[in-house]
Design a protein around this motif. Sequence first.
Motif, PDB file in Angstrom:
ATOM      1  N   PRO A   1       0.252  -7.535   2.978  1.00  0.00           N
ATOM      2  CA  PRO A   1       0.483  -6.198   3.528  1.00  0.00           C
ATOM      3  C   PRO A   1      -0.604  -5.216   3.093  1.00  0.00           C
ATOM      4  CG  PRO A   1       1.920  -6.541   1.648  1.00  0.00           C
ATOM      5  CD  PRO A   1       1.189  -7.840   1.865  1.00  0.00           C
ATOM      6  N   LEU A   2      -1.811  -5.468   3.573  1.00  0.00           N
ATOM      7  CA  LEU A   2      -2.974  -4.644   3.267  1.00  0.00           C
ATOM      8  C   LEU A   2      -3.287  -3.724   4.440  1.00  0.00           C
ATOM      9  CD1 LEU A   2      -5.180  -7.482   1.748  1.00  0.00           C
ATOM     10  CD2 LEU A   2      -4.277  -5.519   0.462  1.00  0.00           C
ATOM     11  N   ARG A   3      -4.018  -2.658   4.166  1.00  0.00           N
ATOM     12  CA  ARG A   3      -4.444  -1.778   5.242  1.00  0.00           C
ATOM     13  C   ARG A   3      -5.308  -2.547   6.235  1.00  0.00           C
ATOM     14  NH1 ARG A   3      -4.875   1.552   0.663  1.00  0.00           N
ATOM     15  NH2 ARG A   3      -3.444   3.327   0.741  1.00  0.00           N
ATOM     16  N   PRO A   4      -5.226  -2.212   7.524  1.00  0.00           N
ATOM     17  CA  PRO A   4      -6.088  -2.898   8.504  1.00  0.00           C
ATOM     18  C   PRO A   4      -7.559  -2.818   8.146  1.00  0.00           C
ATOM     19  CG  PRO A   4      -4.412  -1.594   9.623  1.00  0.00           C
ATOM     20  CD  PRO A   4      -4.307  -1.250   8.163  1.00  0.00           C
ATOM     21  N   SER A   5      -7.975  -1.725   7.497  1.00  0.00           N
ATOM     22  CA  SER A   5      -9.378  -1.541   7.133  1.00  0.00           C
ATOM     23  C   SER A   5      -9.800  -2.359   5.919  1.00  0.00           C
ATOM     24  CB  SER A   5      -9.646  -0.057   6.853  1.00  0.00           C
ATOM     25  OG  SER A   5      -8.820   0.404   5.785  1.00  0.00           O
ATOM     26  N   ALA A   6      -8.851  -3.033   5.262  1.00  0.00           N
ATOM     27  CA  ALA A   6      -9.197  -3.787   4.053  1.00  0.00           C
ATOM     28  C   ALA A   6     -10.149  -4.940   4.343  1.00  0.00           C
ATOM     29  CB  ALA A   6      -7.933  -4.311   3.383  1.00  0.00           C
ATOM     30  N   LEU A   7     -10.031  -5.548   5.541  1.00  0.00           N
ATOM     31  CA  LEU A   7     -10.940  -6.630   5.911  1.00  0.00           C
ATOM     32  C   LEU A   7     -12.207  -6.016   6.471  1.00  0.00           C
ATOM     33  CD1 LEU A   7     -11.394  -9.691   6.172  1.00  0.00           C
ATOM     34  CD2 LEU A   7     -10.446  -9.536   8.476  1.00  0.00           C
TER      35      LEU A   7
ATOM     36  N   ALA B   1      10.518  -8.847   1.642  1.00  0.00           N
ATOM     37  CA  ALA B   1      11.360  -7.998   2.486  1.00  0.00           C
ATOM     38  C   ALA B   1      12.041  -6.894   1.687  1.00  0.00           C
ATOM     39  CB  ALA B   1      12.413  -8.846   3.198  1.00  0.00           C
ATOM     40  N   ALA B   2      12.173  -7.067   0.370  1.00  0.00           N
ATOM     41  CA  ALA B   2      12.940  -6.130  -0.444  1.00  0.00           C
ATOM     42  C   ALA B   2      12.094  -5.088  -1.150  1.00  0.00           C
ATOM     43  CB  ALA B   2      13.745  -6.899  -1.491  1.00  0.00           C
ATOM     44  N   MET B   3      10.801  -5.377  -1.413  1.00  0.00           N
ATOM     45  CA  MET B   3       9.990  -4.518  -2.275  1.00  0.00           C
ATOM     46  C   MET B   3       8.560  -4.470  -1.767  1.00  0.00           C
ATOM     47  SD  MET B   3      11.216  -6.254  -5.874  1.00  0.00           S
ATOM     48  CE  MET B   3      10.882  -7.909  -5.227  1.00  0.00           C
ATOM     49  N   PRO B   4       7.871  -3.353  -1.892  1.00  0.00           N
ATOM     50  CA  PRO B   4       6.441  -3.331  -1.575  1.00  0.00           C
ATOM     51  C   PRO B   4       5.649  -4.128  -2.609  1.00  0.00           C
ATOM     52  CG  PRO B   4       7.128  -1.210  -2.456  1.00  0.00           C
ATOM     53  CD  PRO B   4       8.372  -2.019  -2.276  1.00  0.00           C
ATOM     54  N   PHE B   5       4.638  -4.850  -2.132  1.00  0.00           N
ATOM     55  CA  PHE B   5       3.728  -5.607  -2.993  1.00  0.00           C
ATOM     56  C   PHE B   5       2.367  -4.912  -3.003  1.00  0.00           C
ATOM     57  CE2 PHE B   5       6.881  -8.710  -3.140  1.00  0.00           C
ATOM     58  CZ  PHE B   5       6.491  -9.889  -3.761  1.00  0.00           C
ATOM     59  N   ILE B   6       1.806  -4.762  -4.200  1.00  0.00           N
ATOM     60  CA  ILE B   6       0.430  -4.290  -4.385  1.00  0.00           C
ATOM     61  C   ILE B   6      -0.349  -5.498  -4.888  1.00  0.00           C
ATOM     62  CG2 ILE B   6      -1.056  -2.722  -5.677  1.00  0.00           C
ATOM     63  CD1 ILE B   6       1.351  -0.793  -5.820  1.00  0.00           C
TER      64      ILE B   6
ATOM     65  N   GLU C   1       0.827  -1.221   0.000  1.00  0.00           N
ATOM     66  CA  GLU C   1       0.000   0.000   0.000  1.00  0.00           C
ATOM     67  C   GLU C   1       0.854   1.260   0.000  1.00  0.00           C
ATOM     68  OE1 GLU C   1      -3.644  -0.670  -0.092  1.00  0.00           O
ATOM     69  OE2 GLU C   1      -2.461  -2.418  -0.634  1.00  0.00           O
ATOM     70  N   PRO C   2       1.847   1.357  -0.879  1.00  0.00           N
ATOM     71  CA  PRO C   2       2.741   2.517  -0.846  1.00  0.00           C
ATOM     72  C   PRO C   2       2.012   3.808  -1.199  1.00  0.00           C
ATOM     73  CG  PRO C   2       3.098   1.253  -2.850  1.00  0.00           C
ATOM     74  CD  PRO C   2       2.176   0.439  -1.989  1.00  0.00           C
ATOM     75  N   ALA C   3       2.376   4.878  -0.500  1.00  0.00           N
ATOM     76  CA  ALA C   3       1.840   6.211  -0.735  1.00  0.00           C
ATOM     77  C   ALA C   3       2.981   7.203  -0.606  1.00  0.00           C
ATOM     78  CB  ALA C   3       0.723   6.529   0.261  1.00  0.00           C
ATOM     79  N   ALA C   4       2.714   8.454  -0.920  1.00  0.00           N
ATOM     80  CA  ALA C   4       3.774   9.466  -0.853  1.00  0.00           C
ATOM     81  C   ALA C   4       4.234   9.707   0.571  1.00  0.00           C
ATOM     82  CB  ALA C   4       3.288  10.765  -1.486  1.00  0.00           C
ATOM     83  N   ASP C   5       3.371   9.441   1.552  1.00  0.00           N
ATOM     84  CA  ASP C   5       3.749   9.719   2.941  1.00  0.00           C
ATOM     85  C   ASP C   5       3.790   8.480   3.817  1.00  0.00           C
ATOM     86  OD1 ASP C   5       1.016   9.206   3.077  1.00  0.00           O
ATOM     87  OD2 ASP C   5       0.674  10.681   4.651  1.00  0.00           O
ATOM     88  N   GLY C   6       3.697   7.284   3.234  1.00  0.00           N
ATOM     89  CA  GLY C   6       3.737   6.105   4.087  1.00  0.00           C
ATOM     90  C   GLY C   6       3.482   4.816   3.336  1.00  0.00           C
ATOM     91  N   PHE C   7       3.085   3.800   4.104  1.00  0.00           N
ATOM     92  CA  PHE C   7       2.935   2.445   3.578  1.00  0.00           C
ATOM     93  C   PHE C   7       2.347   1.599   4.695  1.00  0.00           C
ATOM     94  CE2 PHE C   7       7.397   3.727   4.275  1.00  0.00           C
ATOM     95  CZ  PHE C   7       7.565   3.245   5.562  1.00  0.00           C
ATOM     96  N   VAL C   8       2.113   0.330   4.407  1.00  0.00           N
ATOM     97  CA  VAL C   8       1.695  -0.651   5.403  1.00  0.00           C
ATOM     98  C   VAL C   8       2.840  -1.640   5.607  1.00  0.00           C
ATOM     99  CG1 VAL C   8       0.155  -2.607   5.875  1.00  0.00           C
ATOM    100  CG2 VAL C   8      -0.779  -0.458   4.986  1.00  0.00           C
ATOM    101  N   LEU C   9       3.149  -1.923   6.877  1.00  0.00           N
ATOM    102  CA  LEU C   9       4.137  -2.947   7.221  1.00  0.00           C
ATOM    103  C   LEU C   9       3.406  -4.148   7.804  1.00  0.00           C
ATOM    104  CD1 LEU C   9       6.900  -0.745   8.888  1.00  0.00           C
ATOM    105  CD2 LEU C   9       6.654  -1.392   6.481  1.00  0.00           C
TER     106      LEU C   9
ATOM    107  N   GLN D   1     -11.606  -5.109   0.730  1.00  0.00           N
ATOM    108  CA  GLN D   1     -11.560  -3.936  -0.143  1.00  0.00           C
ATOM    109  C   GLN D   1     -10.251  -3.970  -0.918  1.00  0.00           C
ATOM    110  OE1 GLN D   1     -13.937  -1.549  -0.784  1.00  0.00           O
ATOM    111  NE2 GLN D   1     -12.489  -1.039  -2.405  1.00  0.00           N
ATOM    112  N   LEU D   2     -10.315  -4.419  -2.166  1.00  0.00           N
ATOM    113  CA  LEU D   2      -9.107  -4.627  -2.953  1.00  0.00           C
ATOM    114  C   LEU D   2      -8.997  -3.715  -4.165  1.00  0.00           C
ATOM    115  CD1 LEU D   2      -8.757  -8.518  -2.873  1.00  0.00           C
ATOM    116  CD2 LEU D   2      -7.521  -6.819  -1.517  1.00  0.00           C
ATOM    117  N   TYR D   3     -10.056  -3.030  -4.571  1.00  0.00           N
ATOM    118  CA  TYR D   3      -9.871  -2.077  -5.660  1.00  0.00           C
ATOM    119  C   TYR D   3      -9.501  -0.720  -5.068  1.00  0.00           C
ATOM    120  CZ  TYR D   3     -14.905  -0.842  -4.947  1.00  0.00           C
ATOM    121  OH  TYR D   3     -16.128  -0.472  -4.426  1.00  0.00           O
ATOM    122  N   ARG D   4      -8.363  -0.193  -5.566  1.00  0.00           N
ATOM    123  CA  ARG D   4      -7.805   1.039  -5.047  1.00  0.00           C
ATOM    124  C   ARG D   4      -6.782   1.574  -6.028  1.00  0.00           C
ATOM    125  NH1 ARG D   4      -5.604  -3.790  -3.988  1.00  0.00           N
ATOM    126  NH2 ARG D   4      -3.755  -3.946  -2.655  1.00  0.00           N
ATOM    127  N   ARG D   5      -6.261   2.790  -5.755  1.00  0.00           N
ATOM    128  CA  ARG D   5      -5.349   3.460  -6.688  1.00  0.00           C
ATOM    129  C   ARG D   5      -4.027   3.805  -6.032  1.00  0.00           C
ATOM    130  NH1 ARG D   5     -10.282   5.918  -7.985  1.00  0.00           N
ATOM    131  NH2 ARG D   5     -11.000   5.203 -10.044  1.00  0.00           N
TER     132      ARG D   5
END
Length: 502
Positions: free
Chosen positions: A262-268, A215-220, A47-55, A275-279
């Motif tokens: 590595p989805l947002r907690p709110s995805a479930l 561990a090396a790259m963000p996954f969408i 879930e990469p964004a300009a100001d963060g991500f999900v770990l 909630q899997l469709y997103r930009r």
Amino acid sequence: MFGRRDLFAGAIALAAERFLSATGNPSIWAAPRLVTDPFALGVASGEPAADGFVLWTRAVGLDQDVRLGYEIAHDEGFRAIARSGTVTATAARGGAAHLEVRGLPAGRPWFYRFHLGDAVSRVGRTATLPLNPARLRLALTSCQHWEHGWFSAYRDMIAEGVEAVLQVGDYIYEKSFGNGPNVRSFGSPDPVTLDDYRARHALYRSDAALSAAHAAMPFIVAFDDHEVENDYAGEIGGVTADRAAFLRRRTAAWQAYFEHMPLRPSALRADGGLQLYRRFRWGRLATVHMLDTRQYRSAQPCSNGKRGGQIVQDCDAVRDPRATVLGARQEAWLDRGLAQERSTWSLVTQQTIFSRLALPQAPDARYSDIWDGYEAARQRATISLTRPAVRNAVLLGGDVHSFWLNNIRADFGDPASKVIASEVVTSCLASRNGPAALFDTARALNPHVRFLDNAHAGYVLLDIVPDRIDIDLRAVASLADPAARCFSLARRTIADGRPGFD
């Protein structure tokens, strides 16, 4: 690398005991007594964004909730800590922790790790998205069958400096299939319950190359069908005939998928859906519109009592305007997003092949589990792709275990119809190739198919700059060799303002 026996025997043996402090404050928990590595399943970001991500991590073997410590640093040696704290790993979610991080500077790498007692996870690397990058390197991947091959293509992604991985489905397989030698075994029956699916996901995470890639790259990510069962459509099982039994299986599979991604907690969602469709936006360079083509889809047309996808003929239902792949809400979401597009490249990322696929069985024959089974839904999506704000539409997909480069026409029934978009379909990362009966004649019967390879597994490397996308179809030399390298099977370019391939 932890073996399967170590993972599960160790997970059972892990004693994760919570107790209150002397003050009685339930927010202060002691570290559990550890007898094995609680972070054996690794770490991941998404879930990469300009100001963060999900770990993400999953502390294995928990029977009660625990607090995990985390650190986010500017450097791999963790000498400059930017953020630290705790995140709860709950037993109800199998020990999974999803930490949503915001407020970081854009366009730079970050390093992270988790702690539990004396145990420390491996170090992960991720990045915040740049505000307006000049270039972008993505990997498109799909379909990784544990038994059919090693996941060595992920090592190539790491070596190639991929900035984010687009994983478009069939991350796990629920069943064995096909003839041919296997490199390893599931070692268990097909999953049905939540514990079954958790075990299948945990088995996948024991693959060293997959674990290293996370561990090396963000996954969408977004799922397709095999994360539950083959060819299911919405609330209709592709294998399980009893509706109530299928919905129980689907709920279990979806929760296990969430617990390991590595989805947002709110995805479930509260109803058990995801909630899997997103930009995801890389400034004015590119937008990834990630779609979900499985959760909301109508039943495959003209099933005639059979379950799942099949070749259909004389089937008027393929043109049913009520049938959908995306569902009405997601269709509207996609249309609004494309109508307001601001990027040079619109990457519409979904699970399967979008183009018309004429088959040798008959002029009107179609395979019902791809977009060909939903002609009206495809036409609605095609209209969205031609919104005036869309400068370059590129469809990205997987599912069919073969590489395809296609020209998307406004009307597939007219070979002279305008090319309105490009399509790139990745082969399986590790599985057997697609059915020859469907694909061997595809080039001859479908002039919009400009490249097809049904003999190799691998992934697609996408290099994106303002005036073009360079496409490298990366084929793995051997699925039987865990150290196998990838090679360039073919290279093509999509030019800005010139959709399609020559």
